[in-house]
Design an enzyme around this catalytic site. Structure first.
Site, short mmCIF file in Angstrom:
data_model
loop_
_atom_site.label_atom_id
_atom_site.label_comp_id
_atom_site.label_asym_id
_atom_site.label_seq_id
_atom_site.Cartn_x
_atom_site.Cartn_y
_atom_site.Cartn_z
N CYS A 2 0.84 -1.21 0.00
CA CYS A 2 0.00 0.00 0.00
C CYS A 2 0.87 1.25 0.00
O CYS A 2 2.02 1.23 0.38
CB CYS A 2 -0.85 0.02 1.27
SG CYS A 2 -1.83 -1.46 1.49
N ARG A 27 4.92 0.22 -6.31
CA ARG A 27 4.87 -0.67 -5.14
C ARG A 27 3.88 -1.79 -5.31
O ARG A 27 3.84 -2.73 -4.53
CB ARG A 27 4.53 0.15 -3.89
CG ARG A 27 5.53 1.22 -3.55
CD ARG A 27 4.94 2.26 -2.62
NE ARG A 27 4.58 1.69 -1.35
CZ ARG A 27 5.34 1.76 -0.25
NH1 ARG A 27 6.49 2.39 -0.31
NH2 ARG A 27 4.96 1.24 0.88
N TRP A 79 -3.01 -2.55 -1.52
CA TRP A 79 -2.64 -3.91 -1.95
C TRP A 79 -3.40 -4.82 -1.01
O TRP A 79 -3.10 -4.88 0.20
CB TRP A 79 -1.13 -4.11 -1.84
CG TRP A 79 -0.62 -5.36 -2.43
CD1 TRP A 79 -0.65 -5.74 -3.75
CD2 TRP A 79 -0.01 -6.44 -1.73
NE1 TRP A 79 -0.08 -6.97 -3.91
CE2 TRP A 79 0.33 -7.42 -2.70
CE3 TRP A 79 0.32 -6.69 -0.41
CZ2 TRP A 79 0.96 -8.62 -2.37
CZ3 TRP A 79 0.95 -7.87 -0.07
CH2 TRP A 79 1.25 -8.83 -1.04
N ASN A 105 -1.60 1.78 6.15
CA ASN A 105 -0.71 0.70 5.68
C ASN A 105 -0.44 -0.20 6.88
O ASN A 105 -0.27 0.29 7.99
CB ASN A 105 0.63 1.25 5.18
CG ASN A 105 0.51 1.87 3.80
OD1 ASN A 105 -0.58 1.88 3.23
ND2 ASN A 105 1.61 2.39 3.28
N GLY A 106 -0.35 -1.52 6.62
CA GLY A 106 -0.03 -2.45 7.71
C GLY A 106 -1.19 -3.40 7.95
O GLY A 106 -2.14 -3.46 7.19
N GLU A 486 18.89 -16.92 -8.10
CA GLU A 486 18.49 -15.54 -8.41
C GLU A 486 18.05 -15.41 -9.86
O GLU A 486 17.05 -14.77 -10.17
CB GLU A 486 19.63 -14.58 -8.09
CG GLU A 486 19.37 -13.13 -8.43
CD GLU A 486 18.14 -12.54 -7.74
OE1 GLU A 486 17.63 -13.15 -6.77
OE2 GLU A 486 17.64 -11.49 -8.19
N LYS A 490 14.32 -14.19 -11.06
CA LYS A 490 14.07 -13.11 -12.02
C LYS A 490 13.14 -13.59 -13.12
O LYS A 490 12.17 -12.94 -13.48
CB LYS A 490 15.41 -12.62 -12.61
CG LYS A 490 16.28 -11.86 -11.65
CD LYS A 490 15.83 -10.45 -11.40
CE LYS A 490 15.09 -10.13 -10.14
NZ LYS A 490 15.36 -10.59 -8.86
N GLU A 493 9.51 -14.22 -11.84
CA GLU A 493 8.67 -13.11 -11.37
C GLU A 493 8.32 -12.13 -12.49
O GLU A 493 7.33 -11.42 -12.37
CB GLU A 493 9.30 -12.40 -10.18
CG GLU A 493 10.59 -11.68 -10.42
CD GLU A 493 11.09 -11.01 -9.14
OE1 GLU A 493 10.27 -10.56 -8.33
OE2 GLU A 493 12.31 -10.94 -8.96
N HIS A 509 19.31 -35.93 -8.51
CA HIS A 509 18.66 -36.57 -7.34
C HIS A 509 17.15 -36.37 -7.38
O HIS A 509 16.52 -36.24 -6.33
CB HIS A 509 19.26 -36.00 -6.05
CG HIS A 509 20.72 -36.31 -5.91
ND1 HIS A 509 21.19 -37.55 -5.54
CD2 HIS A 509 21.81 -35.56 -6.16
CE1 HIS A 509 22.51 -37.54 -5.54
NE2 HIS A 509 22.93 -36.34 -5.90
N LYS A 607 6.51 -4.34 -4.27
CA LYS A 607 7.93 -4.00 -4.19
C LYS A 607 8.48 -4.22 -2.79
O LYS A 607 9.59 -4.66 -2.62
CB LYS A 607 8.15 -2.54 -4.59
CG LYS A 607 9.63 -2.11 -4.54
CD LYS A 607 10.50 -2.97 -5.43
CE LYS A 607 11.98 -2.64 -5.31
NZ LYS A 607 12.83 -3.61 -6.06
C1 AGP Z 1 13.16 -9.60 -5.78
O1 AGP Z 1 13.18 -9.54 -7.21
C2 AGP Z 1 11.79 -9.64 -5.21
N1 AGP Z 1 11.04 -8.53 -5.65
C3 AGP Z 1 11.72 -9.93 -3.74
O2 AGP Z 1 12.15 -11.26 -3.59
C4 AGP Z 1 12.57 -9.05 -2.77
O3 AGP Z 1 13.94 -9.31 -2.97
C5 AGP Z 1 12.21 -9.44 -1.33
O4 AGP Z 1 10.84 -9.15 -1.12
C6 AGP Z 1 13.05 -8.74 -0.28
O5 AGP Z 1 12.84 -7.35 -0.34
P1 AGP Z 1 13.88 -6.38 0.42
O6 AGP Z 1 15.22 -6.60 -0.20
O7 AGP Z 1 13.35 -5.01 0.19
O8 AGP Z 1 13.88 -6.77 1.86
#
Ligand code: AGP
Length: 612
Positions: A2, A27, A79, A105-106, A486, A490, A493, A509, A607
């Site tokens: 949010c 976000r 959100w 927010n929260g 990683e 990428k 997502e 395995h 985000k």
């Molecule tokens: C990364 O591409 C993602 N958007 C997500 O995994 C992110 O790295 C994770 O939510 C951690 O966020 P932060 O680094 O702001 O703590």
């Protein structure tokens, strides 16, 4: 997550609120709304979907002339956490009288109890949200002093909140409060703004006040008065925002993600600036706030983080053990916070986070402090909660990372972890010569990244074959195992392809059962002591018809079985994690582009995950 924006000043509030919401769109959200003060009443509009839809409603229902007379307001992008993304659930929410409006927010953990009590008193809720319980509770306490009513209500709240509240009976005022969800106040000339993220303020002012948990502030056009929940005055400094307004724009790139991938030579340069000692072959990290003796006496380093930040910690694990001969481990923050972790005063817990607001990582910081460990933050957003609660640490200086998919934060995190490992290593076992060599390699990182970026069109060509598939594997050994994870994250997502990262030796395995002819398998086959083993694992896939995409070292050993190769410059295998991940970032970007995906705001993602 949010987003909150508030404005009190002498201009029309509505345009400021809408442009602030647009800056927070990255976000991730699913509905939006705003409320403005008009004389002794409040006007409110809400809409499901993008901010543009809310702006359409504003244009249709509030004339410019009417808007020009309303100079106080609050706005929100939601959100969904409690209740579907509907107009009724969108913020702002009202009290029973409709003369108070609130954005939040929260997550309010005890909202059901509060709601039941209010319903027993005759309240009829109009939404499924936890937030409406707060707005109605404030209304219950309101006796002519909004801040008092907010404090009385918040003293009953359990959970996390960042809120902004206005009342029809108190023109020219916004009350804001935070506990576990960030809020920042922008102090302008004859105007003040509030927001959940400084990027919503930057075009108005660079002077900001970061609220701490427990703060409640009464904000007017010319004043900010902060107290705690006991009405005791709290003194907060005014800080200067470091980044430029343009930094949150795309700068000519098609997507923020592509801009941020290409910013990495500069962002890594910023992460290294003033921290590499090329005379003594060590690193200078004053933010660690630890003496040489304390660092030497450390028994262990525990890194905690989520998602991409967790993967950066996994690279750090190799760096600390290899360079500093110190026991290291990395744990998902969500696991660390609940497992009653075995840490104490001889351990350093490093919280890795781009946003500095990730709820699980913040909780891990608090747990580590409870256990008496030395804690530090490895964070990008200056003044963020994790940065402040950790009390010490190293900022990435990567600038705002807007795209939900994290790229320059990862390379900044790994670069700083390498610096930390170098510093600790030189204080423990690394010779000056080895330190000088490593410092030189680390110092080359911007040019190593540039070399990969120059291959953008070759990588885009490789993406063409991958874009046609729905499944993919990423394989790596040693520090390239987290790079494989990683790279898979990428691709997952932003292109929605089902991609899995595996340790190269692990595939046989079980997971190799998933291999089908033509399936893309990306292999991190850079020069290293385990290259032959990695090639052997790739051959197992090739024998079953896989399409091998190999990340190989320039002028390095040939990987004959590769169907396609992406070349990275020759450098120390630990350092090579950064150019290798840049290649995978570009690969996933082009695959997503070819598949017509939204890229910067992938479905279902936010985000900064400030909820558990
Ligand atoms: C990364 O591409 C993602 N958007 C997500 O995994 C992110 O790295 C994770 O939510 C951690 O966020 P932060 O680094 O702001 O703590």
């Amino acid at each position: 997550m949010c987003g909150i924006v508030g404005y009190v000043g002498r201009s029309a509030a509505t345009p400021v609120l809408l442009s602030g919401l647009r800056r927070l769109e990255y976000r991730g959200y699913d509905s939006a709304g705003l409320s403005i003060q008009e004389g002794k009443s409040l006007l409110s509009l809400r809409a499901v979907g993008k901010v543009a839809r809310l702006a359409d409603k504003v244009r249709a229902e509030w004339s410019e002339d009417r808007q020009s007379k309303c100079s106080v307001g609050i706005a929100h992008t939601r959100w969904a956490t409690h209740g579907a993304p509907t107009e009724a659930n969108a913020h702002p929410h009202a009290d029973a009288s409709g003369r108070i409006r609130l954005v939040h927010n929260g997550i309010i953990e005890n909202y059901r109890v509060i709601r039941a009590k209010l319903e027993a008193k005759g309240h009829v809720f109009s939404s499924e949200t936890d937030t409406e319980a707060v707005s109605r509770l404030i209304g219950e306490y309101y006796k002519g002093d909004l801040r008092k009513a907010v404090i009385s209500a918040l003293r009953q709240i359990e959970g996390a909140y960042g809120i902004a509240v206005i009342s029809a009976d108190e023109p020219g005022r916004i009350v804001v409060a935070r506990k576990g969800s960030p809020l920042v106040i922008g102090v302008g000339e004859g105007e003040c703004l509030v927001a959940s993220d400084p990027s919503a303020l930057i075009s108005h002012t660079r002077r900001v006040i970061y609220l701490d948990d427990g703060d409640v502030a009464l904000v007017t056009a010319d004043s900010v008065d902060i107290t705690d929940l006991n009405h005791a005055p709290m003194d907060r400094d005014v800080a200067e925002l470091e980044f430029e307004a343009g930094a949150v724009e795309k700068g000519g790139y098609a997507h923020f993600m592509l801009k941020e991938i290409h910013e990495q030579p500069e962002s890594v340069r910023n992460a290294l600036r003033g921290r590499l000692d090329l005379l003594n072959g060590t690193a200078v990290l004053s933010g660690m706030g630890a003496t040489a003796r304390e660092l030497i006496e450390l028994q262990r380093i525990v890194m905690v983080g989520c998602g991409t930040s967790l993967h950066a910690g996994m690279v750090g694990d190799f760096a600390f053990e290899d360079l500093a001969a110190i026991q290291a481990e990395v744990q998902p923050a969500a696991e660390f916070r609940y497992r009653n972790p075995l840490v104490d005063g001889r351990d350093l817990v490093v919280a890795i986070s781009q946003s500095g607001e990730t709820a699980d990582t913040l909780a891990a910081v608090r747990e580590a402090k409870e256990k008496g460990a030395m804690v530090m933050g490895l964070v990008n957003v200056v003044g963020s909660t994790i940065a402040r609660e950790a009390g010490r640490g190293v900022y990435l200086h990567a600038g705002p990372e807007i795209s939900v998919a994290s790229t320059k934060a990862f390379t900044g995190q790994v670069a700083v972890l390498l610096l930390m490992a170098l510093k600790l290593g030189r204080g423990r076992r690394l010779s000056r010569e080895r330190g000088l060599a490593l410092a030189g390699e680390i110092g080359r990182l911007p040019e190593l990244i540039e070399a990969v970026l120059k291959q953008d069109s070759a990588i885009a060509k490789v993406a063409e074959s991958m874009a046609k598939h729905e499944h993919a594997f990423f394989l790596g050994r040693g520090p390239m195992h987290p790079v494989a994870l990683e790279g898979a994250l990428k691709l997952k997502e932003i292109s929605y392809i089902h991609a899995e990262g595996y340790h190269a030796a692990e595939l046989k395995h079980g997971p190799i059962a998933l291999l089908t002819p033509g399936m893309p398998v990306v292999v991190l086959a850079n020069r290293s002591s385990v290259l032959e083993k990695t090639i052997g694992n790739a051959e197992e896939c090739k024998a079953r018809g896989a399409h091998i995409i190999a990340i190989v070292t320039e002028d390095g050993p040939e990987v004959a079985i590769a169907d396609e190769v992406i070349i990275i410059p020759d450098c120390d295998p630990l350092i090579a994690t950064i150019p290798a991940v840049v290649a995978l970032q570009l690969l996933s970007y082009h695959v997503a582009r070819l598949r017509g995906c939204p890229i910067d705001q992938p479905r279902n993602l936010a985000k900064s995950v400030t909820v558990e």
